[in-house]
Design a protein around this motif. Structure first.
Motif, PDB file in Angstrom:
ATOM      1  N   HIS A 191       0.836  -1.193   0.000  1.00  0.00           N
ATOM      2  CA  HIS A 191       0.000   0.000   0.000  1.00  0.00           C
ATOM      3  C   HIS A 191       0.882   1.259   0.000  1.00  0.00           C
ATOM      4  O   HIS A 191       2.091   1.185   0.212  1.00  0.00           O
ATOM      5  N   SER A 192       0.260   2.398  -0.211  1.00  0.00           N
ATOM      6  CA  SER A 192       1.017   3.650  -0.266  1.00  0.00           C
ATOM      7  C   SER A 192       1.761   3.903   1.042  1.00  0.00           C
ATOM      8  O   SER A 192       2.903   4.382   1.041  1.00  0.00           O
ATOM      9  N   GLU A 193       1.141   3.561   2.171  1.00  0.00           N
ATOM     10  CA  GLU A 193       1.813   3.797   3.447  1.00  0.00           C
ATOM     11  C   GLU A 193       2.996   2.850   3.647  1.00  0.00           C
ATOM     12  O   GLU A 193       3.987   3.209   4.293  1.00  0.00           O
ATOM     13  N   ASP A 194       2.918   1.638   3.053  1.00  0.00           N
ATOM     14  CA  ASP A 194       4.054   0.719   3.115  1.00  0.00           C
ATOM     15  C   ASP A 194       5.252   1.303   2.367  1.00  0.00           C
ATOM     16  O   ASP A 194       6.390   1.265   2.847  1.00  0.00           O
ATOM     17  N   VAL A 195       4.989   1.836   1.180  1.00  0.00           N
ATOM     18  CA  VAL A 195       6.054   2.433   0.379  1.00  0.00           C
ATOM     19  C   VAL A 195       6.591   3.678   1.070  1.00  0.00           C
ATOM     20  O   VAL A 195       7.801   3.938   1.066  1.00  0.00           O
ATOM     21  N   ALA A 196       5.694   4.469   1.657  1.00  0.00           N
ATOM     22  CA  ALA A 196       6.137   5.669   2.377  1.00  0.00           C
ATOM     23  C   ALA A 196       7.088   5.297   3.511  1.00  0.00           C
ATOM     24  O   ALA A 196       8.108   5.974   3.726  1.00  0.00           O
ATOM     25  N   TRP A 197       6.798   4.219   4.226  1.00  0.00           N
ATOM     26  CA  TRP A 197       7.703   3.785   5.298  1.00  0.00           C
ATOM     27  C   TRP A 197       9.029   3.299   4.719  1.00  0.00           C
ATOM     28  O   TRP A 197      10.094   3.526   5.309  1.00  0.00           O
ATOM     29  N   ASP A 198       8.985   2.633   3.574  1.00  0.00           N
ATOM     30  CA  ASP A 198      10.231   2.197   2.935  1.00  0.00           C
ATOM     31  C   ASP A 198      11.093   3.405   2.564  1.00  0.00           C
ATOM     32  O   ASP A 198      12.320   3.398   2.746  1.00  0.00           O
ATOM     33  N   ILE A 199      10.454   4.438   2.028  1.00  0.00           N
ATOM     34  CA  ILE A 199      11.189   5.656   1.680  1.00  0.00           C
ATOM     35  C   ILE A 199      11.728   6.324   2.944  1.00  0.00           C
ATOM     36  O   ILE A 199      12.881   6.768   2.996  1.00  0.00           O
ATOM     37  N   HIS A 200      10.890   6.395   3.976  1.00  0.00           N
ATOM     38  CA  HIS A 200      11.301   6.947   5.275  1.00  0.00           C
ATOM     39  C   HIS A 200      12.559   6.246   5.777  1.00  0.00           C
ATOM     40  O   HIS A 200      13.548   6.890   6.147  1.00  0.00           O
ATOM     41  N   ASN A 201      12.534   4.912   5.757  1.00  0.00           N
ATOM     42  CA  ASN A 201      13.658   4.144   6.290  1.00  0.00           C
ATOM     43  C   ASN A 201      14.893   4.265   5.404  1.00  0.00           C
ATOM     44  O   ASN A 201      16.026   4.251   5.913  1.00  0.00           O
ATOM     45  N   ARG A 252      -3.397   4.463  -4.992  1.00  0.00           N
ATOM     46  CA  ARG A 252      -2.108   4.368  -4.296  1.00  0.00           C
ATOM     47  C   ARG A 252      -1.120   5.415  -4.800  1.00  0.00           C
ATOM     48  O   ARG A 252      -0.306   5.937  -4.019  1.00  0.00           O
ATOM     49  N   THR A 253      -1.178   5.727  -6.087  1.00  0.00           N
ATOM     50  CA  THR A 253      -0.309   6.776  -6.628  1.00  0.00           C
ATOM     51  C   THR A 253      -0.606   8.108  -5.956  1.00  0.00           C
ATOM     52  O   THR A 253       0.304   8.809  -5.500  1.00  0.00           O
ATOM     53  N   LYS A 254      -1.870   8.469  -5.896  1.00  0.00           N
ATOM     54  CA  LYS A 254      -2.257   9.728  -5.265  1.00  0.00           C
ATOM     55  C   LYS A 254      -1.890   9.746  -3.789  1.00  0.00           C
ATOM     56  O   LYS A 254      -1.313  10.734  -3.282  1.00  0.00           O
ATOM     57  N   ASN A 255      -2.198   8.669  -3.080  1.00  0.00           N
ATOM     58  CA  ASN A 255      -1.939   8.640  -1.641  1.00  0.00           C
ATOM     59  C   ASN A 255      -0.447   8.726  -1.319  1.00  0.00           C
ATOM     60  O   ASN A 255      -0.051   9.367  -0.338  1.00  0.00           O
ATOM     61  N   LEU A 256       0.387   8.093  -2.152  1.00  0.00           N
ATOM     62  CA  LEU A 256       1.825   8.181  -1.902  1.00  0.00           C
ATOM     63  C   LEU A 256       2.327   9.601  -2.124  1.00  0.00           C
ATOM     64  O   LEU A 256       3.165  10.100  -1.369  1.00  0.00           O
ATOM     65  N   LEU A 257       1.823  10.282  -3.133  1.00  0.00           N
ATOM     66  CA  LEU A 257       2.216  11.667  -3.376  1.00  0.00           C
ATOM     67  C   LEU A 257       1.791  12.567  -2.220  1.00  0.00           C
ATOM     68  O   LEU A 257       2.514  13.498  -1.845  1.00  0.00           O
ATOM     69  N   ILE A 258       0.627  12.292  -1.639  1.00  0.00           N
ATOM     70  CA  ILE A 258       0.195  13.043  -0.452  1.00  0.00           C
ATOM     71  C   ILE A 258       1.179  12.811   0.695  1.00  0.00           C
ATOM     72  O   ILE A 258       1.587  13.759   1.382  1.00  0.00           O
ATOM     73  N   GLU A 259       1.593  11.559   0.883  1.00  0.00           N
ATOM     74  CA  GLU A 259       2.570  11.245   1.935  1.00  0.00           C
ATOM     75  C   GLU A 259       3.902  11.938   1.680  1.00  0.00           C
ATOM     76  O   GLU A 259       4.542  12.455   2.606  1.00  0.00           O
ATOM     77  N   MET A 260       4.344  11.961   0.412  1.00  0.00           N
ATOM     78  CA  MET A 260       5.632  12.584   0.087  1.00  0.00           C
ATOM     79  C   MET A 260       5.659  14.060   0.467  1.00  0.00           C
ATOM     80  O   MET A 260       6.702  14.599   0.828  1.00  0.00           O
ATOM     81  N   GLY A 261       4.519  14.703   0.372  1.00  0.00           N
ATOM     82  CA  GLY A 261       4.450  16.115   0.713  1.00  0.00           C
ATOM     83  C   GLY A 261       4.298  16.371   2.203  1.00  0.00           C
ATOM     84  O   GLY A 261       4.248  17.534   2.634  1.00  0.00           O
ATOM     85  N   GLY A 262       4.216  15.307   2.994  1.00  0.00           N
ATOM     86  CA  GLY A 262       4.094  15.456   4.446  1.00  0.00           C
ATOM     87  C   GLY A 262       2.688  15.318   4.961  1.00  0.00           C
ATOM     88  O   GLY A 262       2.449  15.504   6.158  1.00  0.00           O
ATOM     89  N   GLY A 263       1.741  14.971   4.080  1.00  0.00           N
ATOM     90  CA  GLY A 263       0.351  14.825   4.495  1.00  0.00           C
ATOM     91  C   GLY A 263      -0.006  13.389   4.829  1.00  0.00           C
ATOM     92  O   GLY A 263       0.862  12.578   5.153  1.00  0.00           O
ATOM     93  N   PHE A 311      -0.759  10.207   6.583  1.00  0.00           N
ATOM     94  CA  PHE A 311      -0.372   9.706   7.898  1.00  0.00           C
ATOM     95  C   PHE A 311       0.897  10.396   8.410  1.00  0.00           C
ATOM     96  O   PHE A 311       1.425  10.016   9.466  1.00  0.00           O
ATOM     97  N   HIS A 312       1.412  11.346   7.664  1.00  0.00           N
ATOM     98  CA  HIS A 312       2.601  12.145   8.034  1.00  0.00           C
ATOM     99  C   HIS A 312       3.858  11.288   8.195  1.00  0.00           C
ATOM    100  O   HIS A 312       4.765  11.651   8.951  1.00  0.00           O
ATOM    101  N   ILE A 313       3.916  10.191   7.463  1.00  0.00           N
ATOM    102  CA  ILE A 313       5.078   9.302   7.527  1.00  0.00           C
ATOM    103  C   ILE A 313       6.329  10.006   7.015  1.00  0.00           C
ATOM    104  O   ILE A 313       7.433   9.801   7.535  1.00  0.00           O
ATOM    105  N   LEU A 314       6.149  10.870   6.026  1.00  0.00           N
ATOM    106  CA  LEU A 314       7.286  11.545   5.402  1.00  0.00           C
ATOM    107  C   LEU A 314       7.296  13.043   5.702  1.00  0.00           C
ATOM    108  O   LEU A 314       7.916  13.819   4.975  1.00  0.00           O
ATOM    109  N   SER A 315       6.658  13.433   6.761  1.00  0.00           N
ATOM    110  CA  SER A 315       6.661  14.839   7.144  1.00  0.00           C
ATOM    111  C   SER A 315       8.074  15.289   7.476  1.00  0.00           C
ATOM    112  O   SER A 315       8.785  14.634   8.242  1.00  0.00           O
TER     113      SER A 315
END
Length: 352
Positions: free
Chosen positions: A231-241, A281-292, A294-298
Motif C-alpha cells: 500500500h502507499s503507506e508501506d512504500v512511504a515507510w520504505d522511503i522513510h527508512n 495508491r499513486t495519489k496517496n503516496l504523493l500526499i505522503e511525500m508532501g508530508g500529508g 499519515f505524516h510518515i514523510l513529514s
C-alpha cells in the motif's frame, strides 16, 4: 576520541542542514515520458532517456538529431526536462549494455558537448542510472565494474557537475545550482551493501574543489513497487527508512537536501492490483511525500516525484499510466486530469 569528535561534527552538520530543508508542501508530479500524452496528463517535468551511445556513436562524432526534437517539443509544451546521462558506447569500452563507464576523458567530452548545446534549455541532469546495480539486461542500467575502481561513480559525478556548471554559468562558476540547472543523483535502485558503499564514497571522498557530496544539488532514488500488496503507506515507510537508515546514516552531507523519487509506481496485475487501485495508491503516496496523510514523510523534503512509466507495449506496460493501446488509465482520467497544469499534489487534502 576521534569517533566522538566525528559524531559531534556529523550531528552539527545534520542540524545545520536540516534548518535549511524545505518544509512540507506540494509535490510536483513528473513522468518518465514525453510528447502529447505527457501534456495531456498535465505533466510539467519529464525524465528523458537518450543514451550517450546514441549521441556519441563513434570517437569524435556527435549526433543530436534524435535528442533535439525531444528538447524542442518539451519547450514548445512548456515542460521541463531532466536528462539522464548514462549508457556508455561500446566503442570506448561501455560494454554491450552500456553499463561499463568509459575512460573519464571520453565522459567529460560527452558531458561538455551535451551541456553546452543545451545550456539554459535542460533544467536538470541526472548522473547515471542505478549505479548500485550490476550485470543488468536492460540497456543503460547499472555500473558493472568494481565500484571502488577508478573511475568511480563519484569521479563521473564530480567531472559532470564541474562541466555542467561551467557551461551553464560561465568559467568561474563554483556555486551549486548558481544558474538554475540542477545536478541530480545518484539514482539508486535499492538499499543494499553496494548502494551503502556508494553513499559512503559520496560522503568520504574529497577533491581539491570540495567533497563529492557538494556536486549534487538534488538526491534521487527509485521506488517502483513490484509487490502488488504494498500500500502507499508501506512504500512511504520504505522511503522513510531509506532516507533515515541509509542516506542520512552513510551520507549525512546529502541527507537533508531535496529528495526526488525519479521512478515510482504500481504495476496493474489483473485481480492482484486493479487500475483503480493503481490510481488511489499513486495519489496517496504523493500526499505522503508532501508530508500529508499519515505524516510518515513529514519533514523529509520530497518536492518532486516521477511516475515510472508513461506507456508502451514491452512486457512492462502494466506500470504505465496509459494502456498498451494508448488509452488513459484511471490514474489519468480520475486523478491527473483533475489537476491543473503543472500537475502538483497538495498534501493537505485527505487520502482516498
Amino acid at each position: 576520541m576521534k569517533f566522538a569528535v566525528r559524531s559531534v561534527l556529523l550531528a552539527l552538520l545534520a542540524t545545520l542542514t536540516f534548518t535549511s530543508a524545505r518544509a512540507d508542501g506540494p509535490v510536483s508530479i513528473g513522468l518518465n515520458g514525453g510528447g502529447q500524452p505527457s501534456q495531456d496528463a498535465h505533466i510539467e517535468w519529464l525524465r528523458v532517456t537518450w543514451y550517450w551511445s546514441f549521441i556519441n556513436p563513434s570517437w569524435g562524432v556527435y549526433d543530436f538529431s534524435g535528442l533535439d526534437p525531444i528538447i524542442d517539443d518539451a519547450q514548445m509544451r512548456g515542460q521541463k526536462v531532466m536528462l539522464i546521462l548514462s549508457g556508455a558506447p561500446s566503442w570506448c569500452g561501455g560494454g554491450s549494455n552500456g553499463a561499463t563507464p568509459c575512460n573519464i576523458e571520453f565522459w567529460k567530452s560527452y558531458v561538455d558537448q551535451v551541456s553546452s548545446r543545451y545550456a539554459g534549455r535542460i533544467a536538470a541532469y541526472e548522473i547515471w542510472n542505478e549505479p548500485d546495480l550490476s550485470n543488468q539486461a536492460a540497456y543503460g542500467v547499472g555500473w558493472d565494474p568494481d565500484i571502488n575502481t577508478y573511475p568511480r561513480y563519484v569521479d563521473y559525478l564530480a567531472e559532470a557537475a564541474r562541466i555542467i556548471r561551467r557551461n551553464t554559468c560561465g568559467p568561474l562558476a563554483v556555486v551549486p545550482n548558481a544558474c538554475g540547472t540542477l545536478v541530480v543523483g545518484p539514482a539508486m535502485s535499492k538499499s543494499t551493501s553496494r548502494s551503502v558503499s556508494i553513499w559512503e564514497q559520496l560522503d568520504q571522498t574529497f577533491f581539491p574543489d570540495g567533497n563529492a557530496s557538494d556536486f549534487l544539488d538534488v538526491i534521487s532514488f527509485h521506488h517502483t513497487t513490484t509487490d502488488a500488496g504494498a500500500h502507499s503507506e508501506d512504500v512511504a515507510w520504505d522511503i522513510h527508512n531509506r532516507i533515515t537508515d541509509i542516506i542520512r546514516r552513510f551520507n549525512p552531507r546529502n541527507g537533508y537536501k531535496p529528495m526526488w523519487v525519479t521512478e515510482f509506481g504500481w504495476k496493474v496485475q489483473g485481480i492482484h492490483l486493479s487500475e483503480s487501485t493503481q490510481q488511489v495508491r499513486t495519489k496517496n503516496l504523493l500526499i505522503e511525500m508532501g508530508g500529508g496523510g499519515f505524516h510518515i514523510l513529514s519533514g523529509f523534503n520530497i518536492p518532486r516525484a516521477f511516475i515510472y512509466r508513461q506507456g508502451g507495449c514491452d512486457g512492462d506496460e502494466g506500470y504505465g499510466i496509459y494502456r498498451c493501446d494508448n488509452s488513459p488509465r484511471p490514474v489519468i482520467t480520475n486523478y491527473l486530469w483533475l489537476l491543473p497544469f503543472p500537475a502538483t499534489q497538495d498534501p493537505s487534502v485527505p487520502r482516498e
